[in-house]
Write a protein that holds these residues in place. Structure first.
Motif, PDB file in Angstrom:
ATOM      1  N   ARG A  78       0.827  -1.202   0.000  1.00  0.00           N
ATOM      2  CA  ARG A  78       0.000   0.000   0.000  1.00  0.00           C
ATOM      3  C   ARG A  78       0.864   1.257   0.000  1.00  0.00           C
ATOM      4  NH1 ARG A  78      -1.829   2.554   5.071  1.00  0.00           N
ATOM      5  NH2 ARG A  78      -0.345   2.006   6.719  1.00  0.00           N
ATOM      6  N   ILE A  79       2.035   1.177   0.610  1.00  0.00           N
ATOM      7  CA  ILE A  79       2.946   2.316   0.592  1.00  0.00           C
ATOM      8  C   ILE A  79       3.602   2.431  -0.778  1.00  0.00           C
ATOM      9  CG2 ILE A  79       4.951   3.388   1.656  1.00  0.00           C
ATOM     10  CD1 ILE A  79       2.474   3.193   3.466  1.00  0.00           C
ATOM     11  N   SER A  80       4.004   1.300  -1.338  1.00  0.00           N
ATOM     12  CA  SER A  80       4.603   1.306  -2.675  1.00  0.00           C
ATOM     13  C   SER A  80       3.638   1.895  -3.702  1.00  0.00           C
ATOM     14  CB  SER A  80       4.993  -0.118  -3.087  1.00  0.00           C
ATOM     15  OG  SER A  80       5.976  -0.647  -2.221  1.00  0.00           O
ATOM     16  N   ALA A  81       2.345   1.621  -3.509  1.00  0.00           N
ATOM     17  CA  ALA A  81       1.343   2.125  -4.450  1.00  0.00           C
ATOM     18  C   ALA A  81       1.065   3.609  -4.268  1.00  0.00           C
ATOM     19  CB  ALA A  81       0.052   1.335  -4.285  1.00  0.00           C
ATOM     20  N   SER A  82       1.420   4.158  -3.104  1.00  0.00           N
ATOM     21  CA  SER A  82       1.080   5.547  -2.781  1.00  0.00           C
ATOM     22  C   SER A  82       2.263   6.503  -2.803  1.00  0.00           C
ATOM     23  CB  SER A  82       0.425   5.612  -1.398  1.00  0.00           C
ATOM     24  OG  SER A  82      -0.703   4.783  -1.308  1.00  0.00           O
ATOM     25  N   VAL A  83       3.477   5.964  -2.771  1.00  0.00           N
ATOM     26  CA  VAL A  83       4.630   6.821  -2.540  1.00  0.00           C
ATOM     27  C   VAL A  83       4.881   7.816  -3.664  1.00  0.00           C
ATOM     28  CG1 VAL A  83       6.339   5.217  -3.506  1.00  0.00           C
ATOM     29  CG2 VAL A  83       7.004   6.829  -1.697  1.00  0.00           C
ATOM     30  N   SER A  84       4.490   7.494  -4.898  1.00  0.00           N
ATOM     31  CA  SER A  84       4.713   8.441  -5.998  1.00  0.00           C
ATOM     32  C   SER A  84       3.921   9.721  -5.814  1.00  0.00           C
ATOM     33  CB  SER A  84       4.357   7.793  -7.341  1.00  0.00           C
ATOM     34  OG  SER A  84       5.401   6.941  -7.762  1.00  0.00           O
ATOM     35  N   ALA A  85       2.747   9.618  -5.187  1.00  0.00           N
ATOM     36  CA  ALA A  85       1.953  10.817  -4.928  1.00  0.00           C
ATOM     37  C   ALA A  85       2.694  11.762  -3.996  1.00  0.00           C
ATOM     38  CB  ALA A  85       0.602  10.432  -4.326  1.00  0.00           C
ATOM     39  N   VAL A  86       3.524  11.210  -3.129  1.00  0.00           N
ATOM     40  CA  VAL A  86       4.344  12.003  -2.215  1.00  0.00           C
ATOM     41  C   VAL A  86       5.610  12.479  -2.912  1.00  0.00           C
ATOM     42  CG1 VAL A  86       5.764  11.862  -0.135  1.00  0.00           C
ATOM     43  CG2 VAL A  86       3.445  10.923  -0.122  1.00  0.00           C
ATOM     44  N   ALA A  87       6.261  11.556  -3.639  1.00  0.00           N
ATOM     45  CA  ALA A  87       7.549  11.858  -4.263  1.00  0.00           C
ATOM     46  C   ALA A  87       7.445  12.891  -5.380  1.00  0.00           C
ATOM     47  CB  ALA A  87       8.176  10.573  -4.804  1.00  0.00           C
ATOM     48  N   GLU A 119       5.839   1.706 -14.057  1.00  0.00           N
ATOM     49  CA  GLU A 119       4.910   2.821 -13.941  1.00  0.00           C
ATOM     50  C   GLU A 119       5.335   3.805 -12.860  1.00  0.00           C
ATOM     51  OE1 GLU A 119       2.325   3.721 -15.920  1.00  0.00           O
ATOM     52  OE2 GLU A 119       3.219   2.146 -17.130  1.00  0.00           O
ATOM     53  N   ARG A 120       5.866   3.292 -11.755  1.00  0.00           N
ATOM     54  CA  ARG A 120       6.336   4.214 -10.724  1.00  0.00           C
ATOM     55  C   ARG A 120       7.496   5.054 -11.242  1.00  0.00           C
ATOM     56  NH1 ARG A 120       9.642   2.994  -5.209  1.00  0.00           N
ATOM     57  NH2 ARG A 120      10.032   5.176  -4.743  1.00  0.00           N
ATOM     58  N   ASP A 121       8.415   4.431 -11.968  1.00  0.00           N
ATOM     59  CA  ASP A 121       9.531   5.187 -12.532  1.00  0.00           C
ATOM     60  C   ASP A 121       9.032   6.262 -13.495  1.00  0.00           C
ATOM     61  OD1 ASP A 121      11.400   3.795 -11.121  1.00  0.00           O
ATOM     62  OD2 ASP A 121      12.029   2.506 -12.775  1.00  0.00           O
ATOM     63  N   ARG A 122       8.020   5.893 -14.275  1.00  0.00           N
ATOM     64  CA  ARG A 122       7.477   6.867 -15.229  1.00  0.00           C
ATOM     65  C   ARG A 122       6.897   8.074 -14.503  1.00  0.00           C
ATOM     66  NH1 ARG A 122       2.828   8.459 -16.693  1.00  0.00           N
ATOM     67  NH2 ARG A 122       1.768   6.856 -15.463  1.00  0.00           N
ATOM     68  N   ARG A 123       6.154   7.839 -13.413  1.00  0.00           N
ATOM     69  CA  ARG A 123       5.570   8.950 -12.657  1.00  0.00           C
ATOM     70  C   ARG A 123       6.660   9.788 -11.985  1.00  0.00           C
ATOM     71  NH1 ARG A 123       1.988   4.782 -11.104  1.00  0.00           N
ATOM     72  NH2 ARG A 123       3.060   4.581  -9.085  1.00  0.00           N
ATOM     73  N   ASP A 124       7.593   9.107 -11.336  1.00  0.00           N
ATOM     74  CA  ASP A 124       8.621   9.837 -10.600  1.00  0.00           C
ATOM     75  C   ASP A 124       9.559  10.613 -11.515  1.00  0.00           C
ATOM     76  OD1 ASP A 124       7.470   8.730  -8.404  1.00  0.00           O
ATOM     77  OD2 ASP A 124       9.204   7.556  -7.763  1.00  0.00           O
ATOM     78  N   SER A 125       9.713  10.149 -12.759  1.00  0.00           N
ATOM     79  CA  SER A 125      10.626  10.836 -13.674  1.00  0.00           C
ATOM     80  C   SER A 125      10.105  12.200 -14.104  1.00  0.00           C
ATOM     81  CB  SER A 125      10.892   9.968 -14.917  1.00  0.00           C
ATOM     82  OG  SER A 125       9.720   9.801 -15.685  1.00  0.00           O
ATOM     83  N   THR A 126       8.869  12.525 -13.739  1.00  0.00           N
ATOM     84  CA  THR A 126       8.345  13.860 -14.056  1.00  0.00           C
ATOM     85  C   THR A 126       8.966  14.928 -13.164  1.00  0.00           C
ATOM     86  OG1 THR A 126       6.452  13.625 -12.549  1.00  0.00           O
ATOM     87  CG2 THR A 126       6.143  12.880 -14.828  1.00  0.00           C
ATOM     88  N   VAL A 127       9.534  14.530 -12.027  1.00  0.00           N
ATOM     89  CA  VAL A 127      10.137  15.509 -11.106  1.00  0.00           C
ATOM     90  C   VAL A 127      11.582  15.179 -10.739  1.00  0.00           C
ATOM     91  CG1 VAL A 127       7.925  16.204 -10.091  1.00  0.00           C
ATOM     92  CG2 VAL A 127       9.209  14.295  -9.088  1.00  0.00           C
ATOM     93  N   ALA A 128      12.076  14.033 -11.172  1.00  0.00           N
ATOM     94  CA  ALA A 128      13.449  13.641 -10.848  1.00  0.00           C
ATOM     95  C   ALA A 128      14.095  12.992 -12.058  1.00  0.00           C
ATOM     96  CB  ALA A 128      13.467  12.670  -9.664  1.00  0.00           C
TER      97      ALA A 128
END
Length: 276
Positions: free
Chosen positions: A142-151, A226-235
């Protein structure tokens, strides 16, 4: 700066057989058909004793950042910082207090007020939020699924980057720091900057092994790609910036990957393996 293209290591994160070995400028080297294999002898003193040595390591999910970074910190006798755990701690805190992760201002305020304890030893993983031990909890799905919203919250990033830089300074700038924008933002002045990467196939396989085969192919794809894709928008953590070495672990086992990273460290700080 092109790094060495440096066979799959098991995603259990187990260290190699020489976990107590440390790097010295007097390492032994042997030529093999795959290039130069370096085995580092134990030393009485760490590399660059009395001087700063920040090793900044970026990379995508499943590239082996955490397990490799921990072992490198052990061998170099440096502190270790898992910046991803900090973002996971913020996510846990928000979910525990039932905050809306889409409310960016509320999530940012939560990060700025976060009461966080974090181990900086590679031999002891410990994360506590508001006095609660969340070391295991922050790794839950559940944290892995939510952490991108924070990151991807820029206010949260600003606060955690401030804390990360403070931790580096508090350890006398002798630390291995791993995450997603370490070489370009958090520690862009690090003595060693390195991108640890691997093919998508290798990363998915390793993450699946790490999770004990408990996740479906779809869930793994969500967690890794998918997480990498989301996080790559800011990092920036998929391509090496100027002056950043690249180590590709797609075809390397754990020990080979650790040695490849250690070779980069020695090259960057002016050391070199001794010749037979």
């Amino acid at each position: 700066m092109a790094g060495a293209a440096v066979t799959e290591f098991e995603a259990s994160g187990a260290a190699g057989s020489e976990t107590s070995a440390e790097v010295s400028s007097g390492a032994s080297a042997a030529s093999t058909e795959r290039g130069t294999s370096v085995r580092y002898a134990s030393a009485d003193e760490p590399v660059r004793v009395g001087r700063p040595l920040v090793v900044a390591i970026d990379g995508p999910s499943g590239s082996g950042k955490s397990s490799v970074s921990k072992e490198v910190s052990r061998r170099l006798r440096l502190a270790y910082l898992d910046t991803g755990a900090m973002y996971r701690a913020v996510a846990w805190d928000c979910l525990d207090r039932e905050l809306d992760l889409t409310d960016s201002a509320l999530v940012e305020a939560s990060a700025r007020a976060l009461d966080l304890e974090l181990s900086t030893s590679a031999d002891r993983e410990h994360v506590a939020v508001r006095g609660h031990d969340v070391t295991e909890a922050i790794r839950e799905p559940r944290i892995s699924a939510s952490v991108s919203a924070v990151a991807t919250n820029l206010g949260v990033r600003d606060e955690l980057i401030r804390r990360q830089r403070a931790l580096i300074a508090a350890h006398g700038r002798r630390m291995v720091v791993e995450g997603r924008d370490i070489t370009t933002v958090v520690a862009r002045d690090a003595e060693v900057r390195l991108l640890l990467t691997a093919s998508e196939e290798a990363r998915l396989r390793r993450r699946g092994l790490q999770l004990g085969g408990s996740q479906s192919a779809e869930a793994l794809l969500q967690q890794v790609v998918e997480r990498d894709r989301r996080d790559s928008t800011v990092a920036s953590f998929t391509q090496a910036a100027d002056g950043v070495y690249t180590v590709d672990s797609s075809d390397l086992d754990f020990e080979e990957t650790v040695n490849a990273v250690l070779e980069v460290v020695l090259a960057a700080v002016g050391g070199h393996p001794a010749e037979h």
